[in-house]
Scaffold this active site. Structure first.
Site, PDB file in Angstrom:
ATOM      1  N   GLY A  46       0.835  -1.182   0.000  1.00  0.00           N
ATOM      2  CA  GLY A  46       0.000   0.000   0.000  1.00  0.00           C
ATOM      3  C   GLY A  46       0.877   1.241   0.000  1.00  0.00           C
ATOM      4  N   GLN A  51       3.160   9.965   1.680  1.00  0.00           N
ATOM      5  CA  GLN A  51       4.479   9.326   1.577  1.00  0.00           C
ATOM      6  C   GLN A  51       5.266   9.815   0.366  1.00  0.00           C
ATOM      7  OE1 GLN A  51       2.804   5.126   2.271  1.00  0.00           O
ATOM      8  NE2 GLN A  51       4.874   4.988   3.069  1.00  0.00           N
ATOM      9  N   CYS A  99       6.942  -0.648   6.519  1.00  0.00           N
ATOM     10  CA  CYS A  99       6.463   0.565   5.859  1.00  0.00           C
ATOM     11  C   CYS A  99       7.550   1.041   4.912  1.00  0.00           C
ATOM     12  CB  CYS A  99       6.155   1.634   6.905  1.00  0.00           C
ATOM     13  SG  CYS A  99       5.565   3.178   6.200  1.00  0.00           S
ATOM     14  N   LEU A 100       7.157   1.451   3.722  1.00  0.00           N
ATOM     15  CA  LEU A 100       8.138   1.926   2.742  1.00  0.00           C
ATOM     16  C   LEU A 100       8.835   3.198   3.225  1.00  0.00           C
ATOM     17  CD1 LEU A 100       6.108   1.290  -0.526  1.00  0.00           C
ATOM     18  CD2 LEU A 100       7.896  -0.160   0.468  1.00  0.00           C
ATOM     19  N   HIS A 141      -3.185   0.826   8.470  1.00  0.00           N
ATOM     20  CA  HIS A 141      -1.818   1.342   8.314  1.00  0.00           C
ATOM     21  C   HIS A 141      -1.797   2.528   7.344  1.00  0.00           C
ATOM     22  CE1 HIS A 141       2.680   0.757   7.808  1.00  0.00           C
ATOM     23  NE2 HIS A 141       2.370   1.544   6.799  1.00  0.00           N
ATOM     24  N   GLU A 142      -2.462   2.353   6.201  1.00  0.00           N
ATOM     25  CA  GLU A 142      -2.428   3.420   5.184  1.00  0.00           C
ATOM     26  C   GLU A 142      -3.180   4.659   5.647  1.00  0.00           C
ATOM     27  OE1 GLU A 142      -0.289   3.198   2.984  1.00  0.00           O
ATOM     28  OE2 GLU A 142       0.064   1.059   3.235  1.00  0.00           O
ATOM     29  N   HIS A 145      -1.356   7.036   7.859  1.00  0.00           N
ATOM     30  CA  HIS A 145      -0.469   8.004   7.196  1.00  0.00           C
ATOM     31  C   HIS A 145      -1.180   9.336   6.955  1.00  0.00           C
ATOM     32  CE1 HIS A 145       3.210   5.788   6.330  1.00  0.00           C
ATOM     33  NE2 HIS A 145       2.529   4.757   5.871  1.00  0.00           N
TER      34      HIS A 145
HETATM   35 NI    NI Z   1       3.434   2.869   5.564  1.00  0.00          NI
END
Ligand code: NI
Length: 177
Positions: A46, A51, A99-100, A141-142, A145
């Site tokens: 995701g 981000q 997480c990226l 999670h998304e 953000h």
């Molecule tokens: Ni993340």
């Protein structure tokens, strides 16, 4: 379409509260295309617009099979805009996340086991789904953000936070998430 730079933890732009999407159309579609390019290039499950430095309430997620989460059931490819989450019970469960924006690390995070998510897609078609398990985890999670929350901020047991390569050596070492 292009792969954008993913901001990393410590960048203050990841800590902002995102603005609702009000303008739909070609510009938003191009942004979403870039987000998919960026997510797939990083093998992510995701990605949230903040981000890549875009402070809008827009997340994408979904995969059939994910190298970073090989045991996870598939999640439909979804564009979710201006989301609202409603837990369906008091029950929470722990599960590992990466997480990226936090490359190389994993941590166990408590999340609502089941929830309803609502919002619209890029065509302003309503989305309303009741989900549980990993699907519910990815959405939480998304959407975090969009509130300036990174998963380490939700960890309760820091003995279950560490380097992916150490805790999950079976995962592909090239997947430096
Ligand atoms: Ni993340």
């Amino acid at each position: 379409m292009s792969v954008r730079e993913i901001l990393k933890m410590g960048d203050p732009r990841l800590l902002r509260v995102a603005e609702p999407v009000r303008q739909f159309g070609a510009e938003l579609d191009a942004l979403i295309a870039d987000m998919f390019d960026t997510m797939y290039a990083a093998n992510g499950a995701g990605l949230a617009a903040p981000q890549i430095g875009v402070n809008l309430q827009l997340v994408i997620f979904g995969f059939k099979q994910n190298q970073r989460y090989p045991d996870a059931p598939q999640v439909p490819e979804t564009v979710l805009i201006n989301p609202l989450l409603t837990p369906l019970s008091e029950q929470q469960e722990e599960g590992f996340e990466g997480c990226l924006s936090v490359p190389g690390l994993r941590g166990s995070v408590p999340r609502w086991t089941s929830l309803r998510y609502e919002g619209v897609d890029q065509l302003q078609q309503p989305i309303r789904r009741e989900v549980d398990g990993f699907h519910a985890r990815v959405v939480q999670h998304e959407v975090d953000h969009l509130h300036g929350i990174l998963y380490p901020m939700r960890i309760k047991d820091f003995s279950r936070f560490g380097y992916t390569a150490v805790m999950f050596p079976e995962l592909d070492p090239d997947q430096d998430d």
